[in-house]
Motif scaffolding. Sequence first.
Motif, short mmCIF file in Angstrom:
data_model
loop_
_atom_site.label_atom_id
_atom_site.label_comp_id
_atom_site.label_asym_id
_atom_site.label_seq_id
_atom_site.Cartn_x
_atom_site.Cartn_y
_atom_site.Cartn_z
N SER A 119 -27.59 -45.83 -7.25
CA SER A 119 -27.61 -44.41 -7.66
C SER A 119 -26.21 -43.85 -7.55
O SER A 119 -25.34 -44.42 -6.87
N GLY A 120 -26.03 -42.70 -8.21
CA GLY A 120 -24.73 -42.04 -8.15
C GLY A 120 -24.37 -41.64 -6.73
O GLY A 120 -23.20 -41.70 -6.33
N THR A 121 -25.38 -41.24 -5.98
CA THR A 121 -25.15 -40.84 -4.59
C THR A 121 -24.54 -42.00 -3.80
O THR A 121 -23.56 -41.83 -3.07
N THR A 124 -20.76 -42.66 -4.95
CA THR A 124 -19.70 -41.77 -4.42
C THR A 124 -19.55 -41.94 -2.91
O THR A 124 -18.45 -41.87 -2.37
N PHE A 147 -20.65 -31.67 -8.08
CA PHE A 147 -21.70 -32.34 -7.30
C PHE A 147 -21.40 -33.83 -7.31
O PHE A 147 -21.16 -34.41 -8.37
N GLY A 149 -23.49 -36.09 -5.48
CA GLY A 149 -24.62 -36.76 -4.83
C GLY A 149 -25.01 -36.04 -3.57
O GLY A 149 -24.37 -35.08 -3.14
N ASN A 214 -21.89 -29.99 -13.35
CA ASN A 214 -22.84 -29.47 -12.36
C ASN A 214 -22.61 -28.01 -12.02
O ASN A 214 -23.20 -27.49 -11.08
N ASP A 242 -15.21 -38.96 -10.54
CA ASP A 242 -16.66 -39.14 -10.53
C ASP A 242 -17.13 -38.98 -11.98
O ASP A 242 -17.29 -37.87 -12.48
N ILE A 244 -19.98 -40.03 -13.22
CA ILE A 244 -21.41 -40.33 -13.31
C ILE A 244 -22.04 -39.60 -14.49
O ILE A 244 -22.95 -40.12 -15.14
N LYS A 270 -25.89 -42.93 -14.32
CA LYS A 270 -26.61 -42.32 -15.45
C LYS A 270 -26.62 -43.21 -16.70
O LYS A 270 -27.33 -44.19 -16.73
#
Length: 440
Positions: A119-121, A124, A147, A149, A214, A242, A244, A270
């Motif tokens: 995941s992007g979270t 990062t 944002f 994550g 975001n 970032d 994403i 994504k």
Amino acid sequence: MVESKIETKNKSQELFEKAKKILPGGVNSPVRAFDPNPFFVDHAKGSKLYGADGNAYVDYCMAYGALLFGHANTEILNAVKEQLKKGTLYGAPTALETDFAELISKLYPSVEMLRLVNSGTEATMHAIRATRGFTGRKKIVKFEGCFHGAHDNVLVKAGSGAATFGVPTSLGIPEETTQNTIVLPYNSREALEETFKREGNEIAAVIVEPVMGNGGLILPQNGFLSYLRKLTQEYGTVLVFDEIITGFRLALGGAQDYFNLKPDMTTLGKVLGGGFPIAAYGGRKEIMQHITPAGKVYQAGTFSGNPVSATAGYTILNILSQKKNDIYPKLEKNCADLKSALVDLAANYHVDAQVYNIASMFQIFFTSQPVTDMATAKTSDLQKFQAYFQELLNQGVFIPPAQFETCFLSTAHSDEDLKFTIKAFDGALYAASKKSRSTK
Ligand SMILES: Cc1ncc(COP(=O)(O)O)c(C=O)c1O
């Protein structure tokens, strides 16, 4: 002005009530919940989501930007079906992971080495750890509204007055953690200059959304990104793009290609997964060689590089590589057409609005002020935005339910979809014009 078409939401209401008893707020990610209740999805294909109530929605949320080819793309599904027959998870390496990583690196030459995550979270979080491991420094800089994550280092807002102390934006995050995160206003060269003069030698990384998706849609201004590149180089700070959202969306080579800038590290997610969960972080070899087991910066994951997501990702990147000259200009044109329609309709109904677009992303803000950072984004009238959102939904068009998100086009949106959407915009701008400015 067009009439609202969608009346009933009984089934979704029922499903939402049931969901709230077992899922906090009835959802598995907070932005999916909106008043009075989100519509529940039954299935999706191409440009459309089909709700449990039997309604169809032209979708401009596209899973928050993940679906560049729209829903249930046949080529990706066929590739995944073949992979499913061979297994879903091995816990041992595959040739596909290397091929996929090589292709990513070819499209993002700044990414000399990378790791696949889920995941992007995760991407990062691990990218930031890598920058700290590499530099031996603790502090990082992020920008208000960006944002990165849902983890402790980046769920941070600026403290009052001093830019040096970040404050957690969530309960459960120790202040000791966020005190190493400096939060600056987006697009402010002055704030960057001042911060780097004061403590540049202690800053491991600057992480930035090169185009802020975001905060609504906020574009970089006045050489902000190139200044950031220059400054971080001067201080030996790692610059993390970032990407994403922007990766494979602004261009095949992302924002770094679009703006012709070379970050030290990049995070991707994504679109990278073609609708399946996968993300990546990577960059200069000398940084990435610190990741375990090659080095001493720890990172691991049971599902990392799993063959199902990697197949979907490898498929979409191959199609994009072949068809990029058709895909990106067409997306950009369609997006510019939607933007022009919004601008004209806002003028027609005397609504103060700022409309921004880049590549296949667009957003409207209900304000008379140009939006360049979160402070100006927050001047948007949120009640007008809600009226606009609700009326679009009534007309069968779904956009992300929050002002501080971005709308996304996909290759699946047809000319007919665009015409339908512009009609719906008409009703939505009219509805917004009838809402008086919020006094909040
Ligand atoms: C720019 C950016 N970075 C990171 C993330 C986190 O990605 P994920 O939701 O896959 O954890 C997001 C999610 O929206 C994002 O937009």
